[in-house]
Motif scaffolding. Structure first.
Motif, PDB file in Angstrom:
ATOM      1  N   THR A   1       0.840  -1.201   0.000  1.00 37.35           N
ATOM      2  CA  THR A   1       0.000   0.000   0.000  1.00 37.35           C
ATOM      3  C   THR A   1       0.874   1.250   0.000  1.00 37.35           C
ATOM      4  OG1 THR A   1      -1.750  -1.152   1.204  1.00 37.35           O
ATOM      5  CG2 THR A   1      -1.808   1.252   1.232  1.00 37.35           C
ATOM      6  N   THR A   2       0.546   2.199  -0.868  1.00 42.31           N
ATOM      7  CA  THR A   2       1.301   3.448  -0.937  1.00 42.31           C
ATOM      8  C   THR A   2       1.067   4.277   0.316  1.00 42.31           C
ATOM      9  OG1 THR A   2       1.083   3.470  -3.343  1.00 42.31           O
ATOM     10  CG2 THR A   2       1.697   5.543  -2.287  1.00 42.31           C
ATOM     11  N   VAL A   3       2.173   4.773   0.885  1.00 41.46           N
ATOM     12  CA  VAL A   3       2.086   5.625   2.075  1.00 41.46           C
ATOM     13  C   VAL A   3       2.325   7.078   1.703  1.00 41.46           C
ATOM     14  CG1 VAL A   3       2.879   5.971   4.442  1.00 41.46           C
ATOM     15  CG2 VAL A   3       2.954   3.697   3.433  1.00 41.46           C
ATOM     16  N   GLY A   4       3.202   7.339   0.742  1.00 35.37           N
ATOM     17  CA  GLY A   4       3.511   8.703   0.336  1.00 35.37           C
ATOM     18  C   GLY A   4       4.142   8.716  -1.038  1.00 35.37           C
ATOM     19  N   MET A   5       4.231   9.912  -1.617  1.00 36.88           N
ATOM     20  CA  MET A   5       4.850  10.065  -2.923  1.00 36.88           C
ATOM     21  C   MET A   5       5.442  11.461  -3.065  1.00 36.88           C
ATOM     22  SD  MET A   5       2.877  12.395  -4.790  1.00 36.88           S
ATOM     23  CE  MET A   5       3.066  11.988  -6.507  1.00 36.88           C
ATOM     24  N   VAL A   6       6.418  11.577  -3.966  1.00 36.86           N
ATOM     25  CA  VAL A   6       6.966  12.873  -4.365  1.00 36.86           C
ATOM     26  C   VAL A   6       7.020  12.888  -5.886  1.00 36.86           C
ATOM     27  CG1 VAL A   6       8.315  13.354  -2.281  1.00 36.86           C
ATOM     28  CG2 VAL A   6       9.301  11.936  -4.079  1.00 36.86           C
ATOM     29  N   PRO A   7       7.010  14.058  -6.504  1.00 39.09           N
ATOM     30  CA  PRO A   7       6.994  14.112  -7.970  1.00 39.09           C
ATOM     31  C   PRO A   7       8.313  13.689  -8.622  1.00 39.09           C
ATOM     32  CG  PRO A   7       7.073  16.319  -7.009  1.00 39.09           C
ATOM     33  CD  PRO A   7       6.834  15.379  -5.886  1.00 39.09           C
ATOM     34  N   GLU A   8       9.438  13.803  -7.904  1.00 35.88           N
ATOM     35  CA  GLU A   8      10.733  13.463  -8.492  1.00 35.88           C
ATOM     36  C   GLU A   8      11.020  11.954  -8.364  1.00 35.88           C
ATOM     37  OE1 GLU A   8      10.809  17.423  -6.394  1.00 35.88           O
ATOM     38  OE2 GLU A   8      10.490  15.345  -5.759  1.00 35.88           O
ATOM     39  N   GLU A   9      11.931  11.462  -9.205  1.00 37.56           N
ATOM     40  CA  GLU A   9      12.455  10.114  -9.001  1.00 37.56           C
ATOM     41  C   GLU A   9      13.300  10.117  -7.732  1.00 37.56           C
ATOM     42  OE1 GLU A   9      14.569   8.477 -12.255  1.00 37.56           O
ATOM     43  OE2 GLU A   9      12.828   8.415 -13.589  1.00 37.56           O
ATOM     44  N   ARG A  10      13.081   9.153  -6.879  1.00 39.46           N
ATOM     45  CA  ARG A  10      13.809   9.090  -5.612  1.00 39.46           C
ATOM     46  C   ARG A  10      14.340   7.684  -5.358  1.00 39.46           C
ATOM     47  NH1 ARG A  10      12.898  13.201  -1.731  1.00 39.46           N
ATOM     48  NH2 ARG A  10      13.079  15.162  -2.871  1.00 39.46           N
ATOM     49  N   SER A  11      15.540   7.613  -4.802  1.00 37.65           N
ATOM     50  CA  SER A  11      16.157   6.334  -4.465  1.00 37.65           C
ATOM     51  C   SER A  11      15.631   5.823  -3.138  1.00 37.65           C
ATOM     52  CB  SER A  11      17.679   6.482  -4.393  1.00 37.65           C
ATOM     53  OG  SER A  11      18.207   6.860  -5.636  1.00 37.65           O
ATOM     54  N   GLY A  12      15.715   4.505  -2.972  1.00 39.69           N
ATOM     55  CA  GLY A  12      15.275   3.911  -1.725  1.00 39.69           C
ATOM     56  C   GLY A  12      15.649   2.446  -1.658  1.00 39.69           C
ATOM     57  N   LEU A  13      15.180   1.803  -0.607  1.00 37.45           N
ATOM     58  CA  LEU A  13      15.440   0.385  -0.365  1.00 37.45           C
ATOM     59  C   LEU A  13      14.269  -0.434  -0.896  1.00 37.45           C
ATOM     60  CD1 LEU A  13      17.249  -1.783   1.031  1.00 37.45           C
ATOM     61  CD2 LEU A  13      15.854  -1.425   3.084  1.00 37.45           C
ATOM     62  N   ILE A  14      14.560  -1.423  -1.733  1.00 33.44           N
ATOM     63  CA  ILE A  14      13.538  -2.308  -2.299  1.00 33.44           C
ATOM     64  C   ILE A  14      13.473  -3.571  -1.443  1.00 33.44           C
ATOM     65  CG2 ILE A  14      12.776  -3.573  -4.331  1.00 33.44           C
ATOM     66  CD1 ILE A  14      14.570  -1.707  -6.003  1.00 33.44           C
ATOM     67  N   ASN A  15      12.295  -3.888  -0.958  1.00 30.73           N
ATOM     68  CA  ASN A  15      12.052  -5.116  -0.198  1.00 30.73           C
ATOM     69  C   ASN A  15      11.318  -6.082  -1.123  1.00 30.73           C
ATOM     70  OD1 ASN A  15      11.316  -7.150   1.545  1.00 30.73           O
ATOM     71  ND2 ASN A  15      10.486  -5.804   3.122  1.00 30.73           N
ATOM     72  N   LYS A  16      12.058  -7.058  -1.650  1.00 29.44           N
ATOM     73  CA  LYS A  16      11.491  -7.951  -2.655  1.00 29.44           C
ATOM     74  C   LYS A  16      10.645  -9.044  -2.015  1.00 29.44           C
ATOM     75  CE  LYS A  16      15.238  -7.163  -5.968  1.00 29.44           C
ATOM     76  NZ  LYS A  16      16.228  -7.787  -6.868  1.00 29.44           N
ATOM     77  N   LYS A  17       9.796  -9.657  -2.847  1.00 27.78           N
ATOM     78  CA  LYS A  17       8.894 -10.681  -2.355  1.00 27.78           C
ATOM     79  C   LYS A  17       9.630 -11.914  -1.841  1.00 27.78           C
ATOM     80  CE  LYS A  17       5.015  -9.466  -5.392  1.00 27.78           C
ATOM     81  NZ  LYS A  17       4.117  -9.960  -6.467  1.00 27.78           N
ATOM     82  N   ASP A  18      10.812 -12.195  -2.420  1.00 25.35           N
ATOM     83  CA  ASP A  18      11.552 -13.396  -2.042  1.00 25.35           C
ATOM     84  C   ASP A  18      12.464 -13.188  -0.833  1.00 25.35           C
ATOM     85  OD1 ASP A  18      13.511 -11.819  -3.117  1.00 25.35           O
ATOM     86  OD2 ASP A  18      14.045 -13.164  -4.756  1.00 25.35           O
ATOM     87  N   GLY A  19      12.340 -12.032  -0.159  1.00 26.59           N
ATOM     88  CA  GLY A  19      13.141 -11.775   1.035  1.00 26.59           C
ATOM     89  C   GLY A  19      14.474 -11.122   0.777  1.00 26.59           C
ATOM     90  N   ARG A  20      14.793 -10.831  -0.488  1.00 27.59           N
ATOM     91  CA  ARG A  20      16.036 -10.132  -0.808  1.00 27.59           C
ATOM     92  C   ARG A  20      15.792  -8.620  -0.844  1.00 27.59           C
ATOM     93  NH1 ARG A  20      17.997 -11.370  -6.088  1.00 27.59           N
ATOM     94  NH2 ARG A  20      15.822 -11.774  -6.639  1.00 27.59           N
ATOM     95  N   TYR A  21      16.900  -7.880  -0.783  1.00 26.26           N
ATOM     96  CA  TYR A  21      16.816  -6.419  -0.764  1.00 26.26           C
ATOM     97  C   TYR A  21      17.700  -5.846  -1.857  1.00 26.26           C
ATOM     98  CZ  TYR A  21      14.567  -7.135   3.726  1.00 26.26           C
ATOM     99  OH  TYR A  21      13.705  -7.553   4.699  1.00 26.26           O
ATOM    100  N   ASP A  22      17.351  -4.654  -2.310  1.00 31.09           N
ATOM    101  CA  ASP A  22      18.124  -3.989  -3.345  1.00 31.09           C
ATOM    102  C   ASP A  22      17.949  -2.486  -3.186  1.00 31.09           C
ATOM    103  OD1 ASP A  22      19.761  -3.611  -5.522  1.00 31.09           O
ATOM    104  OD2 ASP A  22      18.532  -4.759  -6.917  1.00 31.09           O
ATOM    105  N   VAL A  23      18.734  -1.724  -3.912  1.00 34.02           N
ATOM    106  CA  VAL A  23      18.611  -0.269  -3.959  1.00 34.02           C
ATOM    107  C   VAL A  23      18.206   0.117  -5.374  1.00 34.02           C
ATOM    108  CG1 VAL A  23      19.908   1.907  -3.915  1.00 34.02           C
ATOM    109  CG2 VAL A  23      20.222   0.224  -2.099  1.00 34.02           C
ATOM    110  N   GLY A  24      17.210   0.976  -5.495  1.00 31.62           N
ATOM    111  CA  GLY A  24      16.762   1.409  -6.808  1.00 31.62           C
ATOM    112  C   GLY A  24      16.062   2.747  -6.732  1.00 31.62           C
ATOM    113  N   GLN A  25      15.599   3.217  -7.884  1.00 33.47           N
ATOM    114  CA  GLN A  25      14.900   4.489  -7.956  1.00 33.47           C
ATOM    115  C   GLN A  25      13.445   4.276  -8.342  1.00 33.47           C
ATOM    116  OE1 GLN A  25      17.020   7.219 -10.506  1.00 33.47           O
ATOM    117  NE2 GLN A  25      18.119   8.073  -8.771  1.00 33.47           N
ATOM    118  N   ALA A  26      12.556   4.930  -7.618  1.00 37.10           N
ATOM    119  CA  ALA A  26      11.123   4.862  -7.908  1.00 37.10           C
ATOM    120  C   ALA A  26      10.681   6.132  -8.624  1.00 37.10           C
ATOM    121  CB  ALA A  26      10.326   4.685  -6.620  1.00 37.10           C
TER     122      ALA A  26
END
Length: 485
Positions: free
Chosen positions: A240-265
């Protein structure tokens, strides 16, 4: 009469003798107050002399040498949180009125004082540094060695799959203190959580949040508004979306398989009613002039808006109700709140009309994958790569030194949570490139910045291990918690 003259003469001789044995000239002490010597002339002639104080060294070391005419025992102690060294040498006199002026390396000031037949030297330091005090002979002297540049690392295993480390560095920039947690995602989950479970339940202290979610460890999370009513960033929790900003922003990705990554949304969201779509201006944030805002169950029970707009309650792809303000948010739906000129797009909407809410965090973030956004990116492909400008990061975050919090990913999938203290004597804080360097130092090949300043904090087993720059815990809008699987 003769006896009286004899007594008077003896008194005059006693006064004269007293003046020859005692030097009553004032001497400046460590506090600047005048004190009185009581050293006899005989002791001054035969005692040990402090002849000189010399200061030298190089970029990595500072050496202070006290030259003595003969060997003497001495004692020393540290004060002021180990930023002051006090050395006392008994049975010594000196003709020196003051120590040499110095502002070299870790040394801020030298203060010389005499108390009777004790000579005292105070070494004021800019920060606590390793110090060694020892005597040398031929010629006799007392040597003080201070290290101007050094690194110190300690680590211990909190439990299987969770390693805690502390890093202290001192160089020409000053002292920096950092704290690191390496998390094995096979044994622990890392989640972004809200203090009260909903945005509108406001702010909370990290230690309280960690206890609420039974976390083994926690650090502060992304950006938030001081009012505690909305988060600032592209954030998705439990789908569920909690917040948003108009720019592309980096963050921590919590994948379904339990792995993590860094990417831009890159968030985009629309509501389509009867085939006509309009984009959201914000998610779970205050409704401004002419705005179209989406409210969902993570915001709270009601929108809290005034009556100067119109709100469309969406459930099961249908308009379930239309209100003027402060609508109840259904657990299985959402509310689209509209104001001003944007109402023109909704003038013909009726209860029962087909309505669909479509959201996306961009190609890099698959649907229903959680994303904990903050920014900017710090590390990419094992190198420092700070993207403050591209992500529209404010100058007060992008520039200068500050307490910082960051997250990195190692090639083996382990997650690094990093906090740096700042604005304090034991730590000057870090720049964003320096945070990237620290993540790389501990093995990360991808990394992203999170909220900093007074919010930066780390808690392990309900204990605050960092030193918040405000002196106490700041209440924050969200946190990253480490919980056992």
């Amino acid at each position: 009469m003769k006896l009286k003259k004899i007594l008077t003469g003896l008194m005059v001789m006693a006064v004269a003798l007293s003046l020859t044995l005692y030097d009553t000239a004032p001497v400046e002490g460590a506090t600047g107050n005048s004190i009185q010597k009581s050293v006899t002339a005989e002791k001054v002639i035969k005692g040990t002399e402090l002849k000189n104080i010399r200061v030298g060294g190089d970029a990595k070391h500072t050496r202070i040498v006290l030259d003595l005419s003969s060997a003497k025992k001495f004692n020393y102690a540290f004060e002021n949180n180990n930023t002051r060294l006090v050395i006392n040498i008994d049975g010594v006199y000196t003709a020196m009125k003051a120590a040499p002026d110095t502002n070299r390396g870790a040394v801020k000031d030298l203060i010389l004082a005499t108390y009777g037949d004790t000579v005292q030297l105070i070494v004021d330091m800019k920060v606590p540094v390793p110090v060694k005090v020892y005597p040398l002979k031929n010629p006799d002297r007392v040597v003080i060695d201070l290290i101007n540049e050094y690194e110190e690392e300690t680590s211990n295993q909190v439990e299987a799959g969770l390693l805690y480390g502390k890093y202290v560095r001192f160089d020409s920039r000053g002292m920096l203190t950092a704290y690191m947690l390496e998390v094995d995602p096979q044994k622990f989950d890392i989640r972004m959580v809200l203090p009260g479970g909903e945005v509108t339940q406001g702010l909370g202290k990290l230690s309280t949040i960690a206890q609420k979610y039974n976390a083994v460890a926690a650090v502060n999370g992304g950006y938030f508004d001081w009012s505690g009513t909305f988060l600032i960033g592209d954030i998705r929790i439990n789908g569920t979306t909690v917040g948003m900003v108009p720019e592309e922003r980096s963050g921590l990705i919590n994948k379904k398989d339990g792995r993590y990554d860094v990417g831009q949304a890159s968030y985009s969201g629309t509501v389509s009613i009867n085939g006509q779509g309009i984009s959201f201006w914000g998610v779970n944030s205050p409704r401004g002039k002419d705005a179209v805002i989406l409210y969902n169950r993570l915001y709270g029970t009601h929108t809290g808006t005034n009556e100067f707009g119109k709100e469309f309650v969406i459930r099961h792809n249908s308009v379930a109700a239309i209100n003027n303000g402060n609508s109840e948010i259904p657990p299985d739906g959402a509310v689209v709140s509209v104001h001003g000129q944007s109402l023109e797009y909704f003038k013909n909407v009726r209860v029962g009309d087909r309505a669909e809410i479509i959201e996306s965090f961009g190609e890099a973030i698959p649907d229903n994958v959680d994303f904990y956004g903050a920014g900017p990116q710090l590390v990419k492909n094992g190198r420092v790569d700070v993207t403050s400008y591209n992500e529209g990061i404010a100058n007060d975050i992008a520039n200068g030194r500050a307490p910082r919090t960051a997250v990195g990913i190692k090639p083996n999938g382990h997650v690094i949570l990093m906090v740096v203290d700042g604005r304090q004597s034991h730590s000057i804080g870090a720049t964003l490139p320096e945070m990237g360097q620290l993540l790389i130092k501990y093995g990360a090949d991808r990394g992203v910045n999170f909220d900093g300043g007074g919010s930066s904090e780390m808690v392990i087993n309900n204990q605050i291990v960092t030193s918040p720059s405000g002196g106490t815990e700041r209440k924050i809008g969200n946190a990253l918690v480490v919980v056992r699987k």
